[in-house]
Motif scaffolding. Structure first.
Motif, PDB file in Angstrom:
ATOM      1  N   LEU A 295      59.890  48.321 -17.958  1.00 48.08           N
ATOM      2  CA  LEU A 295      59.595  48.983 -16.691  1.00 48.08           C
ATOM      3  C   LEU A 295      59.756  48.016 -15.520  1.00 48.08           C
ATOM      4  CD1 LEU A 295      56.253  50.736 -17.758  1.00 48.08           C
ATOM      5  CD2 LEU A 295      58.538  51.762 -17.679  1.00 48.08           C
ATOM      6  N   TRP A 296      60.271  48.533 -14.404  1.00 50.92           N
ATOM      7  CA  TRP A 296      60.358  47.800 -13.144  1.00 50.92           C
ATOM      8  C   TRP A 296      59.277  48.293 -12.206  1.00 50.92           C
ATOM      9  CZ3 TRP A 296      62.962  43.601 -11.802  1.00 50.92           C
ATOM     10  CH2 TRP A 296      64.132  43.263 -12.474  1.00 50.92           C
ATOM     11  N   THR A 297      58.798  47.419 -11.345  1.00 48.97           N
ATOM     12  CA  THR A 297      57.919  47.813 -10.252  1.00 48.97           C
ATOM     13  C   THR A 297      58.166  46.892  -9.068  1.00 48.97           C
ATOM     14  OG1 THR A 297      55.657  48.450  -9.675  1.00 48.97           O
ATOM     15  CG2 THR A 297      55.904  46.361 -10.806  1.00 48.97           C
ATOM     16  N   GLU A 298      57.842  47.371  -7.888  1.00 47.66           N
ATOM     17  CA  GLU A 298      57.893  46.547  -6.684  1.00 47.66           C
ATOM     18  C   GLU A 298      56.507  45.940  -6.507  1.00 47.66           C
ATOM     19  OE1 GLU A 298      60.125  44.872  -3.597  1.00 47.66           O
ATOM     20  OE2 GLU A 298      60.751  46.107  -5.287  1.00 47.66           O
ATOM     21  N   VAL A 299      56.448  44.639  -6.325  1.00 43.72           N
ATOM     22  CA  VAL A 299      55.186  43.913  -6.225  1.00 43.72           C
ATOM     23  C   VAL A 299      55.004  43.441  -4.790  1.00 43.72           C
ATOM     24  CG1 VAL A 299      53.931  41.882  -7.031  1.00 43.72           C
ATOM     25  CG2 VAL A 299      55.332  43.184  -8.632  1.00 43.72           C
ATOM     26  N   GLY A 300      53.887  43.815  -4.199  1.00 47.92           N
ATOM     27  CA  GLY A 300      53.579  43.393  -2.834  1.00 47.92           C
ATOM     28  C   GLY A 300      52.999  41.999  -2.793  1.00 47.92           C
ATOM     29  N   ARG A 301      53.271  41.291  -1.718  1.00 49.63           N
ATOM     30  CA  ARG A 301      52.771  39.922  -1.578  1.00 49.63           C
ATOM     31  C   ARG A 301      51.248  39.870  -1.650  1.00 49.63           C
ATOM     32  NH1 ARG A 301      54.318  37.035   3.833  1.00 49.63           N
ATOM     33  NH2 ARG A 301      53.068  38.749   4.561  1.00 49.63           N
ATOM     34  N   LYS A 302      50.588  40.865  -1.064  1.00 49.03           N
ATOM     35  CA  LYS A 302      49.124  40.879  -1.028  1.00 49.03           C
ATOM     36  C   LYS A 302      48.509  41.596  -2.218  1.00 49.03           C
ATOM     37  CE  LYS A 302      48.923  40.529   3.958  1.00 49.03           C
ATOM     38  NZ  LYS A 302      48.481  41.117   5.205  1.00 49.03           N
ATOM     39  N   THR A 303      49.317  42.273  -3.021  1.00 47.99           N
ATOM     40  CA  THR A 303      48.779  43.074  -4.129  1.00 47.99           C
ATOM     41  C   THR A 303      49.386  42.665  -5.473  1.00 47.99           C
ATOM     42  OG1 THR A 303      50.471  44.761  -3.723  1.00 47.99           O
ATOM     43  CG2 THR A 303      48.323  45.074  -2.651  1.00 47.99           C
ATOM     44  N   VAL A 304      49.815  41.415  -5.586  1.00 44.12           N
ATOM     45  CA  VAL A 304      50.512  40.940  -6.786  1.00 44.12           C
ATOM     46  C   VAL A 304      49.710  41.230  -8.053  1.00 44.12           C
ATOM     47  CG1 VAL A 304      51.330  38.886  -8.011  1.00 44.12           C
ATOM     48  CG2 VAL A 304      51.819  39.159  -5.592  1.00 44.12           C
ATOM     49  N   GLN A 305      48.478  40.777  -8.109  1.00 47.49           N
ATOM     50  CA  GLN A 305      47.687  40.932  -9.341  1.00 47.49           C
ATOM     51  C   GLN A 305      47.514  42.397  -9.719  1.00 47.49           C
ATOM     52  OE1 GLN A 305      44.208  38.540  -8.399  1.00 47.49           O
ATOM     53  NE2 GLN A 305      44.965  36.937  -9.775  1.00 47.49           N
ATOM     54  N   LYS A 306      47.208  43.229  -8.757  1.00 45.56           N
ATOM     55  CA  LYS A 306      47.003  44.657  -9.030  1.00 45.56           C
ATOM     56  C   LYS A 306      48.303  45.317  -9.483  1.00 45.56           C
ATOM     57  CE  LYS A 306      46.874  47.776  -5.899  1.00 45.56           C
ATOM     58  NZ  LYS A 306      47.039  48.832  -5.056  1.00 45.56           N
ATOM     59  N   ASP A 307      49.403  45.023  -8.797  1.00 46.89           N
ATOM     60  CA  ASP A 307      50.692  45.638  -9.121  1.00 46.89           C
ATOM     61  C   ASP A 307      51.177  45.226 -10.512  1.00 46.89           C
ATOM     62  OD1 ASP A 307      50.632  46.760  -6.583  1.00 46.89           O
ATOM     63  OD2 ASP A 307      51.988  45.266  -5.715  1.00 46.89           O
ATOM     64  N   VAL A 308      51.075  43.934 -10.819  1.00 45.26           N
ATOM     65  CA  VAL A 308      51.524  43.441 -12.121  1.00 45.26           C
ATOM     66  C   VAL A 308      50.636  43.997 -13.231  1.00 45.26           C
ATOM     67  CG1 VAL A 308      51.721  41.360 -13.552  1.00 45.26           C
ATOM     68  CG2 VAL A 308      52.678  41.391 -11.235  1.00 45.26           C
ATOM     69  N   ALA A 309      49.325  43.989 -13.036  1.00 48.57           N
ATOM     70  CA  ALA A 309      48.412  44.523 -14.052  1.00 48.57           C
ATOM     71  C   ALA A 309      48.691  46.000 -14.317  1.00 48.57           C
ATOM     72  CB  ALA A 309      46.962  44.323 -13.620  1.00 48.57           C
ATOM     73  N   SER A 310      48.992  46.739 -13.271  1.00 48.65           N
ATOM     74  CA  SER A 310      49.255  48.171 -13.414  1.00 48.65           C
ATOM     75  C   SER A 310      50.510  48.434 -14.253  1.00 48.65           C
ATOM     76  CB  SER A 310      49.396  48.807 -12.033  1.00 48.65           C
ATOM     77  OG  SER A 310      49.741  50.161 -12.144  1.00 48.65           O
ATOM     78  N   VAL A 311      51.614  47.740 -13.958  1.00 50.80           N
ATOM     79  CA  VAL A 311      52.845  47.969 -14.718  1.00 50.80           C
ATOM     80  C   VAL A 311      52.705  47.435 -16.151  1.00 50.80           C
ATOM     81  CG1 VAL A 311      54.168  45.892 -14.082  1.00 50.80           C
ATOM     82  CG2 VAL A 311      55.357  48.049 -14.554  1.00 50.80           C
ATOM     83  N   GLN A 312      51.973  46.346 -16.336  1.00 57.57           N
ATOM     84  CA  GLN A 312      51.763  45.836 -17.691  1.00 57.57           C
ATOM     85  C   GLN A 312      50.962  46.837 -18.530  1.00 57.57           C
ATOM     86  OE1 GLN A 312      49.962  41.988 -16.998  1.00 57.57           O
ATOM     87  NE2 GLN A 312      51.941  40.948 -17.004  1.00 57.57           N
ATOM     88  N   GLN A 313      49.944  47.429 -17.930  1.00 57.22           N
ATOM     89  CA  GLN A 313      49.133  48.424 -18.643  1.00 57.22           C
ATOM     90  C   GLN A 313      49.973  49.652 -19.000  1.00 57.22           C
ATOM     91  OE1 GLN A 313      45.829  49.991 -16.372  1.00 57.22           O
ATOM     92  NE2 GLN A 313      44.652  50.344 -18.245  1.00 57.22           N
ATOM     93  N   ARG A 314      50.791  50.105 -18.063  1.00 55.82           N
ATOM     94  CA  ARG A 314      51.662  51.255 -18.334  1.00 55.82           C
ATOM     95  C   ARG A 314      52.663  50.922 -19.434  1.00 55.82           C
ATOM     96  NH1 ARG A 314      56.321  53.650 -15.159  1.00 55.82           N
ATOM     97  NH2 ARG A 314      56.642  55.603 -16.253  1.00 55.82           N
ATOM     98  N   PHE A 315      53.234  49.716 -19.390  1.00 57.91           N
ATOM     99  CA  PHE A 315      54.181  49.307 -20.421  1.00 57.91           C
ATOM    100  C   PHE A 315      53.511  49.262 -21.795  1.00 57.91           C
ATOM    101  CE2 PHE A 315      56.192  45.909 -22.946  1.00 57.91           C
ATOM    102  CZ  PHE A 315      57.380  46.564 -23.207  1.00 57.91           C
ATOM    103  N   GLN A 316      52.307  48.735 -21.860  1.00 67.38           N
ATOM    104  CA  GLN A 316      51.588  48.671 -23.147  1.00 67.38           C
ATOM    105  C   GLN A 316      51.437  50.062 -23.755  1.00 67.38           C
ATOM    106  OE1 GLN A 316      50.820  46.130 -24.973  1.00 67.38           O
ATOM    107  NE2 GLN A 316      51.353  44.581 -23.483  1.00 67.38           N
ATOM    108  N   SER A 317      51.170  51.053 -22.923  1.00 71.79           N
ATOM    109  CA  SER A 317      50.993  52.419 -23.448  1.00 71.79           C
ATOM    110  C   SER A 317      52.319  53.020 -23.918  1.00 71.79           C
ATOM    111  CB  SER A 317      50.331  53.321 -22.409  1.00 71.79           C
ATOM    112  OG  SER A 317      51.201  53.584 -21.337  1.00 71.79           O
ATOM    113  N   LEU A 318      53.445  52.615 -23.308  1.00 66.95           N
ATOM    114  CA  LEU A 318      54.756  53.145 -23.685  1.00 66.95           C
ATOM    115  C   LEU A 318      55.460  52.318 -24.764  1.00 66.95           C
ATOM    116  CD1 LEU A 318      56.129  54.066 -20.140  1.00 66.95           C
ATOM    117  CD2 LEU A 318      55.338  55.641 -21.911  1.00 66.95           C
ATOM    118  N   ARG A 319      55.021  51.103 -24.982  1.00 66.55           N
ATOM    119  CA  ARG A 319      55.681  50.176 -25.917  1.00 66.55           C
ATOM    120  C   ARG A 319      55.989  50.798 -27.287  1.00 66.55           C
ATOM    121  NH1 ARG A 319      53.140  44.588 -26.036  1.00 66.55           N
ATOM    122  NH2 ARG A 319      55.010  43.775 -25.070  1.00 66.55           N
TER     123      ARG A 319
END
Length: 169
Positions: A27-51
Motif C-alpha cells: 500500500l502507498w500513502t501520502e505522509v504529512g510532515r507534521k503527521t508522519v507517525q500517525k500516517d505511517v502507523a495507519s497504513v501499516q495497520q491497514r497493510f497488516q489486515s490485508l497481508r
C-alpha cells in the motif's frame, strides 16, 4: 595530532547488481510532515489486515518500505509491502517493481526497535553526505530509499538493509 588518524566509518556500503527484478505488493500513502507517525502507523495497520490476501508471497519473505523524495511542503509518499513472486494481485494492493540494475546496500543494526529510526537516519546521512558524493553514482530520482526487513534473520541483534537504486554519473 589525533586528526591524522582517520576514523573508520560506522557504515559500510556495498553495491549489488540485481539481475532479476524484485516485486513487492502493498500500500502507498501520502505522509504529512507534521503527521508522519500517525500516517505511517495507519497504513501499516491497514497493510497488516490485508497481508493474508497477498498472492504468492516470496519464500524467503521480506517486508519492503519505499520512501519517495519529499515535496516542497515536506510531505512524501510511503509504501509498505511484502515481497511476492506474482505481480498480478487484488486491486486493494499496489505492486512495485525494483528493476534490474545497480543498488547500494547498507546493513543497519539496532538493539531494539526504539533505536531503528535514529540508526536509519544516521545511515542515510552517511550515504548521502559521505559515500554518494565520492562515488561514481547518483540515486534514482523517483526513490529516496528502500528498507528491506528480511524474515530469514535469526541473529541476536535485529538488522535491516537500507537500499538505494543507483544510476552511473
Amino acid at each position: 595530532m589525533f586528526s591524522l588518524f582517520s576514523k573508520k566509518p560506522k557504515f559500510s556500503v556495498k553495491t549489488k547488481n540485481y539481475s532479476s527484478e524484485l516485486i513487492a505488493c502493498g500500500l502507498w500513502t501520502e505522509v504529512g510532515r507534521k503527521t508522519v507517525q500517525k500516517d505511517v502507523a495507519s497504513v501499516q495497520q491497514r497493510f497488516q489486515s490485508l497481508r493474508p490476501q497477498i498472492d504468492s508471497p516470496s519464500n524467503p519473505s521480506g517486508t519492503i518500505v519505499i520512501s519517495r523524495p519529499a515535496n516542497p511542503n515536506g510531505s512524501f509518499s510511503y509504501f509498505i509491502g511484502d515481497l511476492t513472486d506474482n505481480a498480478e494481485q487484488k486491486s486493494d494492493f499496489a505492486v512495485e517493481r525494483l528493476k534490474c540494475g545497480k543498488y547500494a546496500h547498507i546493513t543497519v543494526d539496532f538493539k531494539d526497535s526504539s533505536q531503528l529510526t535514529l540508526a536509519v537516519a544516521k545511515a542515510k546521512r552517511y550515504f548521502f553526505t559521505k559515500w554518494l558524493p565520492e562515488s561514481d553514482y547518483i540515486v534514482c530520482k523517483e526513490i529516496e530509499s528502500i528498507e528491506l526487513y528480511d524474515r530469514r534473520s535469526n541473529i541476536a541483534f535485529a538488522s535491516m538493509e537500507l537500499i538505494f537504486p543507483l544510476i552511473s554519473k
